[in-house]
Structures are given as structure tokens and as C-alpha cells.
Design a protein around this motif. Structure first.
Motif, PDB file in Angstrom:
ATOM      1  N   ASP A   1    -137.542   6.894-101.262  1.00 24.51           N
ATOM      2  CA  ASP A   1    -138.551   7.377-102.205  1.00 24.51           C
ATOM      3  C   ASP A   1    -137.888   8.029-103.421  1.00 24.51           C
ATOM      4  OD1 ASP A   1    -137.693   9.858-101.345  1.00 24.51           O
ATOM      5  OD2 ASP A   1    -139.663  10.575-100.760  1.00 24.51           O
ATOM      6  N   GLY A   2    -136.603   7.785-103.598  1.00 20.82           N
ATOM      7  CA  GLY A   2    -135.865   8.333-104.730  1.00 20.82           C
ATOM      8  C   GLY A   2    -135.086   9.580-104.377  1.00 20.82           C
ATOM      9  N   SER A   3    -135.664  10.466-103.584  1.00 23.51           N
ATOM     10  CA  SER A   3    -134.956  11.686-103.191  1.00 23.51           C
ATOM     11  C   SER A   3    -134.519  11.650-101.727  1.00 23.51           C
ATOM     12  CB  SER A   3    -135.833  12.915-103.419  1.00 23.51           C
ATOM     13  OG  SER A   3    -136.996  12.849-102.604  1.00 23.51           O
ATOM     14  N   ARG A   4    -135.118  10.736-100.953  1.00 21.60           N
ATOM     15  CA  ARG A   4    -134.789  10.588 -99.532  1.00 21.60           C
ATOM     16  C   ARG A   4    -134.654   9.117 -99.199  1.00 21.60           C
ATOM     17  NH1 ARG A   4    -139.944  12.880 -96.769  1.00 21.60           N
ATOM     18  NH2 ARG A   4    -140.896  11.797 -98.498  1.00 21.60           N
ATOM     19  N   SER A   5    -133.964   8.842 -98.102  1.00 20.19           N
ATOM     20  CA  SER A   5    -133.929   7.483 -97.576  1.00 20.19           C
ATOM     21  C   SER A   5    -134.110   7.539 -96.065  1.00 20.19           C
ATOM     22  CB  SER A   5    -132.629   6.766 -97.931  1.00 20.19           C
ATOM     23  OG  SER A   5    -131.549   7.288 -97.195  1.00 20.19           O
TER      24      SER A   5
ATOM     25  N   ASN B   1    -135.848  -4.575 -76.564  1.00 19.90           N
ATOM     26  CA  ASN B   1    -135.711  -3.997 -75.242  1.00 19.90           C
ATOM     27  C   ASN B   1    -136.706  -4.686 -74.331  1.00 19.90           C
ATOM     28  OD1 ASN B   1    -135.276  -2.370 -73.028  1.00 19.90           O
ATOM     29  ND2 ASN B   1    -136.280  -0.573 -73.899  1.00 19.90           N
ATOM     30  N   ARG B   2    -136.193  -5.501 -73.427  1.00 19.53           N
ATOM     31  CA  ARG B   2    -137.043  -6.290 -72.527  1.00 19.53           C
ATOM     32  C   ARG B   2    -138.022  -7.146 -73.323  1.00 19.53           C
ATOM     33  NH1 ARG B   2    -138.081  -2.328 -67.372  1.00 19.53           N
ATOM     34  NH2 ARG B   2    -135.905  -1.806 -67.108  1.00 19.53           N
ATOM     35  N   GLY B   3    -137.524  -7.693 -74.450  1.00 15.19           N
ATOM     36  CA  GLY B   3    -138.334  -8.598 -75.251  1.00 15.19           C
ATOM     37  C   GLY B   3    -139.308  -7.936 -76.199  1.00 15.19           C
ATOM     38  N   ARG B   4    -139.245  -6.604 -76.352  1.00 18.43           N
ATOM     39  CA  ARG B   4    -140.166  -5.884 -77.242  1.00 18.43           C
ATOM     40  C   ARG B   4    -139.382  -5.141 -78.310  1.00 18.43           C
ATOM     41  NH1 ARG B   4    -145.030  -6.208 -76.141  1.00 18.43           N
ATOM     42  NH2 ARG B   4    -145.608  -4.532 -77.543  1.00 18.43           N
ATOM     43  N   PRO B   5    -139.844  -5.173 -79.565  1.00 17.99           N
ATOM     44  CA  PRO B   5    -139.175  -4.400 -80.617  1.00 17.99           C
ATOM     45  C   PRO B   5    -139.166  -2.909 -80.274  1.00 17.99           C
ATOM     46  CG  PRO B   5    -140.734  -5.951 -81.573  1.00 17.99           C
ATOM     47  CD  PRO B   5    -140.973  -5.949 -80.088  1.00 17.99           C
ATOM     48  N   THR B   6    -137.979  -2.313 -80.341  1.00 16.06           N
ATOM     49  CA  THR B   6    -137.792  -0.919 -79.972  1.00 16.06           C
ATOM     50  C   THR B   6    -136.892  -0.242 -81.002  1.00 16.06           C
ATOM     51  OG1 THR B   6    -137.935  -1.548 -77.640  1.00 16.06           O
ATOM     52  CG2 THR B   6    -136.994   0.615 -78.127  1.00 16.06           C
ATOM     53  N   LEU B   7    -137.313   0.909 -81.465  1.00 14.87           N
ATOM     54  CA  LEU B   7    -136.532   1.658 -82.432  1.00 14.87           C
ATOM     55  C   LEU B   7    -135.290   2.217 -81.735  1.00 14.87           C
ATOM     56  CD1 LEU B   7    -136.360   2.803 -85.320  1.00 14.87           C
ATOM     57  CD2 LEU B   7    -137.607   4.799 -84.488  1.00 14.87           C
ATOM     58  N   ALA B   8    -134.111   1.805 -82.207  1.00 18.95           N
ATOM     59  CA  ALA B   8    -132.859   2.283 -81.625  1.00 18.95           C
ATOM     60  C   ALA B   8    -132.374   3.522 -82.347  1.00 18.95           C
ATOM     61  CB  ALA B   8    -131.788   1.195 -81.704  1.00 18.95           C
ATOM     62  N   GLU B   9    -132.547   3.535 -83.677  1.00 16.61           N
ATOM     63  CA  GLU B   9    -132.038   4.660 -84.454  1.00 16.61           C
ATOM     64  C   GLU B   9    -132.858   4.814 -85.724  1.00 16.61           C
ATOM     65  OE1 GLU B   9    -127.871   5.985 -86.612  1.00 16.61           O
ATOM     66  OE2 GLU B   9    -127.844   4.375 -85.159  1.00 16.61           O
ATOM     67  N   LEU B  10    -133.161   6.039 -86.065  1.00 15.26           N
ATOM     68  CA  LEU B  10    -133.843   6.369 -87.309  1.00 15.26           C
ATOM     69  C   LEU B  10    -133.002   7.459 -87.976  1.00 15.26           C
ATOM     70  CD1 LEU B  10    -137.536   6.763 -88.042  1.00 15.26           C
ATOM     71  CD2 LEU B  10    -135.985   8.550 -88.771  1.00 15.26           C
ATOM     72  N   GLU B  11    -132.452   7.128 -89.131  1.00 21.33           N
ATOM     73  CA  GLU B  11    -131.583   8.072 -89.841  1.00 21.33           C
ATOM     74  C   GLU B  11    -132.242   8.473 -91.148  1.00 21.33           C
ATOM     75  OE1 GLU B  11    -127.336   7.753 -92.047  1.00 21.33           O
ATOM     76  OE2 GLU B  11    -127.443   6.914 -90.032  1.00 21.33           O
ATOM     77  N   ARG B  12    -132.434   9.759 -91.324  1.00 22.29           N
ATOM     78  CA  ARG B  12    -133.022  10.296 -92.560  1.00 22.29           C
ATOM     79  C   ARG B  12    -131.911  10.918 -93.393  1.00 22.29           C
ATOM     80  NH1 ARG B  12    -138.673  10.928 -91.869  1.00 22.29           N
ATOM     81  NH2 ARG B  12    -139.287  10.576 -89.713  1.00 22.29           N
ATOM     82  N   ASN B  13    -131.897  10.598 -94.691  1.00 21.33           N
ATOM     83  CA  ASN B  13    -130.888  11.129 -95.593  1.00 21.33           C
ATOM     84  C   ASN B  13    -131.533  11.707 -96.835  1.00 21.33           C
ATOM     85  OD1 ASN B  13    -128.420  10.213 -94.170  1.00 21.33           O
ATOM     86  ND2 ASN B  13    -129.297   8.198 -94.563  1.00 21.33           N
ATOM     87  N   THR B  14    -130.916  12.757 -97.358  1.00 18.29           N
ATOM     88  CA  THR B  14    -131.321  13.300 -98.650  1.00 18.29           C
ATOM     89  C   THR B  14    -130.373  12.725 -99.679  1.00 18.29           C
ATOM     90  OG1 THR B  14    -132.061  15.342 -97.597  1.00 18.29           O
ATOM     91  CG2 THR B  14    -131.678  15.411 -99.963  1.00 18.29           C
ATOM     92  N   LEU B  15    -130.935  12.127-100.718  1.00 23.37           N
ATOM     93  CA  LEU B  15    -130.118  11.476-101.737  1.00 23.37           C
ATOM     94  C   LEU B  15    -129.723  12.473-102.811  1.00 23.37           C
ATOM     95  CD1 LEU B  15    -132.180   8.195-102.009  1.00 23.37           C
ATOM     96  CD2 LEU B  15    -130.159   8.630-100.605  1.00 23.37           C
ATOM     97  N   GLY B  16    -128.555  12.246-103.388  1.00 16.28           N
ATOM     98  CA  GLY B  16    -128.069  13.117-104.462  1.00 16.28           C
ATOM     99  C   GLY B  16    -128.766  12.832-105.771  1.00 16.28           C
ATOM    100  N   ASP B  17    -128.391  13.582-106.787  1.00 12.86           N
ATOM    101  CA  ASP B  17    -129.016  13.436-108.101  1.00 12.86           C
ATOM    102  C   ASP B  17    -128.401  12.324-108.942  1.00 12.86           C
ATOM    103  OD1 ASP B  17    -130.703  15.533-107.557  1.00 12.86           O
ATOM    104  OD2 ASP B  17    -129.319  17.043-108.354  1.00 12.86           O
ATOM    105  N   ASP B  18    -127.492  11.546-108.385  1.00  4.75           N
ATOM    106  CA  ASP B  18    -126.804  10.492-109.155  1.00  4.75           C
ATOM    107  C   ASP B  18    -127.741   9.453-109.688  1.00  4.75           C
ATOM    108  OD1 ASP B  18    -124.570  11.876-108.568  1.00  4.75           O
ATOM    109  OD2 ASP B  18    -123.845  10.493-107.043  1.00  4.75           O
TER     110      ASP B  18
END
Length: 143
Positions: free
Chosen positions: A114-118, A126-143
Motif C-alpha cells: 500500500d506504499g508504506s507497508r507490504s 496441504n492435503r490438496g487444499r491451499p494453506t497459508l504457510a507464511e505471512l510476512e508484514r514489512n514496513t517500507l522505507g521512504d525511498d
């Protein structure tokens, strides 16, 4: 004394073998977790064994969306193979799609911003079903 030395020698050999088996097992599992498993990006070193190039014929298809404030990442599973089908960013809240992986692979990724976060999602089957393995939240710099 001779018997004691024999027992110490056998203990040393057994311990060495156990440690080597443990290191081999951990590095094999670790490679799979780091996306270098049998379906991942790493080139196989043993050319005599070819990796499967597609899911088994007739494998059921299960589709689901992993959703949140960023929008949704639609993933389809065919056996253990993951396919990124599409992304729907929540544009009203200012989210865009940075990238997403179509697969097939053992896991697929999508990155929303969203410009300030990613938000980086990793989804596997997992057993044939979509499963969230990892969710990583980052704060983006002012670059």
C-alpha cells in the motif's frame, strides 16, 4: 581393559553415524522448507531421477482465496502442486500487487503493497487444499 576399549570404539562409531544421519535429515528437510525441494527451483544433482513435471492425471482441483486487508490471493491445488490463479488487491484501501507466482510449484507467493507497508504471502498445498504457510508484514522505507 580390552573390552572397555572395544565398547568405547563402538560407541564412537555409533555416535558418528547417528550424527551424520541427523545432519543429512536436517539438511534435506531444510532444503525443502527453503523452496529447494523436489518441486522447487534447485536443479537436481542426480540426473538419473527426473522430478515429476506435472500433477498426477485426474488429481482433484481445489481452489481457495487467502484474503485479508490487502485483498486476496487465489490459489488452486492439484495434489501437492500449487498454482497461483489470480490476485485481487483491495484498491479502495490503496493496496496494489507487487508480484505473484503462477506456478506450478510446491508453493506460490504473492506480494501486496500500500506504499508504506507490504505483505508477502506464501501458500502451499496441504492435503490438496491451499494453506497459508507464511505471512510476512514489512514496513517500507521512504525511498
Amino acid at each position: 581393559m580390552r573390552r572397555r576399549m572395544l565398547l568405547v570404539g563402538l560407541w564412537a562409531v555409533t555416535t558418528t553415524v547417528a550424527v551424520l544421519v541427523g545432519v543429512l535429515a536436517v539438511s534435506t528437510v531444510g532444503a525443502t522448507i527453503r523452496d529447494r525441494g523436489p518441486v522447487g527451483d534447485e536443479v537436481m544433482r542426480d540426473d538419473s531421477v527426473a522430478p515429476p513435471s506435472s500433477p498426477p492425471a485426474g488429481a482433484p482441483r481445489v481452489r481457495d482465496a487467502i484474503a485479508g486487508e490487502w485483498g486476496a490471493f487465489v490459489v488452486e491445488c492439484r495434489d501437492t502442486w500449487a498454482y497461483g490463479v489470480g490476485v485481487r488487491p483491495d484498491e479502495a484501501a490503496g493496496w496494489d500487487v507487487v508480484s505473484w507466482e503462477k506456478g506450478p510449484d510446491d508453493d506460490v507467493d504473492a506480494v501486496f503493497s500500500d506504499g508504506s507497508r507490504s505483505v508477502d504471502l506464501e501458500v502451499f498445498c496441504n492435503r490438496g487444499r491451499p494453506t497459508l504457510a507464511e505471512l510476512e508484514r514489512n514496513t517500507l522505507g521512504d525511498d
